[in-house]
Design a protein around this motif. Structure first.
Motif, PDB file in Angstrom:
ATOM      1  N   GLU A 261       2.452  59.987  16.796  1.00  0.00           N
ATOM      2  CA  GLU A 261       3.340  60.026  15.854  1.00  0.00           C
ATOM      3  C   GLU A 261       3.738  58.474  15.118  1.00  0.00           C
ATOM      4  OE1 GLU A 261       8.017  61.344  15.102  1.00  0.00           O
ATOM      5  OE2 GLU A 261       7.015  61.825  16.833  1.00  0.00           O
ATOM      6  N   ALA A 262       3.505  57.467  15.964  1.00  0.00           N
ATOM      7  CA  ALA A 262       3.653  56.171  15.378  1.00  0.00           C
ATOM      8  C   ALA A 262       2.384  55.940  14.580  1.00  0.00           C
ATOM      9  CB  ALA A 262       3.587  55.170  16.489  1.00  0.00           C
ATOM     10  N   GLU A 263       1.091  56.243  15.029  1.00  0.00           N
ATOM     11  CA  GLU A 263       0.124  56.237  14.026  1.00  0.00           C
ATOM     12  C   GLU A 263       0.156  56.983  12.747  1.00  0.00           C
ATOM     13  OE1 GLU A 263      -3.390  57.537  16.544  1.00  0.00           O
ATOM     14  OE2 GLU A 263      -2.984  55.703  17.885  1.00  0.00           O
ATOM     15  N   MET A 264       0.634  58.201  13.077  1.00  0.00           N
ATOM     16  CA  MET A 264       0.989  59.030  11.568  1.00  0.00           C
ATOM     17  C   MET A 264       1.991  58.244  10.801  1.00  0.00           C
ATOM     18  SD  MET A 264       0.657  62.873  13.039  1.00  0.00           S
ATOM     19  CE  MET A 264       1.945  63.375  12.096  1.00  0.00           C
ATOM     20  N   LEU A 265       3.010  57.724  11.356  1.00  0.00           N
ATOM     21  CA  LEU A 265       3.898  56.978  10.491  1.00  0.00           C
ATOM     22  C   LEU A 265       3.498  55.991   9.804  1.00  0.00           C
ATOM     23  CD1 LEU A 265       7.151  57.641  12.670  1.00  0.00           C
ATOM     24  CD2 LEU A 265       6.848  58.844  10.417  1.00  0.00           C
ATOM     25  N   THR A 266       2.884  55.152  10.887  1.00  0.00           N
ATOM     26  CA  THR A 266       2.018  53.979  10.232  1.00  0.00           C
ATOM     27  C   THR A 266       1.151  54.032   8.956  1.00  0.00           C
ATOM     28  OG1 THR A 266       2.289  52.832  12.328  1.00  0.00           O
ATOM     29  CG2 THR A 266       0.706  51.813  10.941  1.00  0.00           C
TER      30      THR A 266
ATOM     31  N   LYS B  72       2.199  55.003   1.441  1.00  0.00           N
ATOM     32  CA  LYS B  72       3.272  55.213   0.802  1.00  0.00           C
ATOM     33  C   LYS B  72       3.630  53.858  -0.018  1.00  0.00           C
ATOM     34  CE  LYS B  72       6.077  58.957   2.235  1.00  0.00           C
ATOM     35  NZ  LYS B  72       7.454  59.264   2.876  1.00  0.00           N
TER      36      LYS B  72
ATOM     37  N   ASP C  28       1.283  56.836   7.214  1.00  0.00           N
ATOM     38  CA  ASP C  28       1.976  57.429   6.038  1.00  0.00           C
ATOM     39  C   ASP C  28       2.645  56.323   5.169  1.00  0.00           C
ATOM     40  OD1 ASP C  28       3.165  59.462   4.729  1.00  0.00           O
ATOM     41  OD2 ASP C  28       5.175  59.325   5.559  1.00  0.00           O
ATOM     42  N   ALA C  29       3.408  55.224   5.942  1.00  0.00           N
ATOM     43  CA  ALA C  29       3.994  54.147   5.431  1.00  0.00           C
ATOM     44  C   ALA C  29       2.971  53.277   4.936  1.00  0.00           C
ATOM     45  CB  ALA C  29       4.585  53.310   6.581  1.00  0.00           C
ATOM     46  N   LYS C  30       1.671  53.220   5.187  1.00  0.00           N
ATOM     47  CA  LYS C  30       0.702  52.523   4.460  1.00  0.00           C
ATOM     48  C   LYS C  30       0.258  53.090   3.130  1.00  0.00           C
ATOM     49  CE  LYS C  30      -3.716  50.569   5.088  1.00  0.00           C
ATOM     50  NZ  LYS C  30      -5.018  50.369   6.073  1.00  0.00           N
TER      51      LYS C  30
END
Length: 163
Positions: free
Chosen positions: A84-89, A95, A91-93
């Motif tokens: 999830e952290a990788e996905m959030l990272t 965005k 996604d944040a990148k």
């Protein structure tokens, strides 16, 4: 044979009376019962200890199994959190990149608009300057008849453009 009433005889008589009293009071039965009760109590305590030991081993095995399950679950939770952290990272990148691209496009659009406005202002100033120069030249060179014709032509052009 002669009996002597000495101390040995009295000790023997005392021993016989003591043994008779012990048998009469059923001391051997009480002792046997007491020993049997004690043996039963020890046997029961051993059985209870064995049962408690088996129960403790069962509980130990159960707790070890639960600990292993908890460790496995914790490992799954950690792995899921990492994913999830990788996905959030990511996604944040993504965005952030989109935001930067949008801001860049907006800035470029504003720059183009500013350039267009500047070009329009320069053209307008050039037209105004050309008109002023033409007025000056015409005022010096044209007579009243030519000025009247030019004015009439300008009015007719304005009318056709407005209609």
């Amino acid at each position: 044979m002669e009996f002597h009433l000495d101390a040995t005889f009295f000790a023997f008589v005392g021993l016989v009376l003591f043994l008779a009293l012990v048998v009469y009071l059923k001391v051997p039965g009480m002792m046997a019962r007491s020993l049997d009760d004690r043996a039963d109590q020890i046997r029961n305590e051993l059985a209870e200890a064995k049962r408690l030991r088996e129960e403790a081993q069962h509980l130990l095995a159960e707790y070890q199994r639960k600990r292993k399950e908890a460790e496995a679950e914790a490992a799954h939770i950690v792995a899921a959190a990492e994913r999830e952290a990788e996905m959030l990272t990511a996604d944040a990148k993504k965005k952030t990149e989109e935001f930067v691209a949008n801001r860049t496009a907006l800035s470029e659009q504003k720059i183009l608009q500013a350039e267009a406005e500047a070009m329009k202002a320069v053209r307008s100033a050039a037209v105004d300057l050309a008109i002023a120069a033409a007025e000056t030249v015409l005022a010096k060179q044209a007579d009243a008849k030519v000025q009247s014709e030019l004015f009439g032509n300008a009015v007719s052009q304005v009318k056709t453009r407005l209609n």
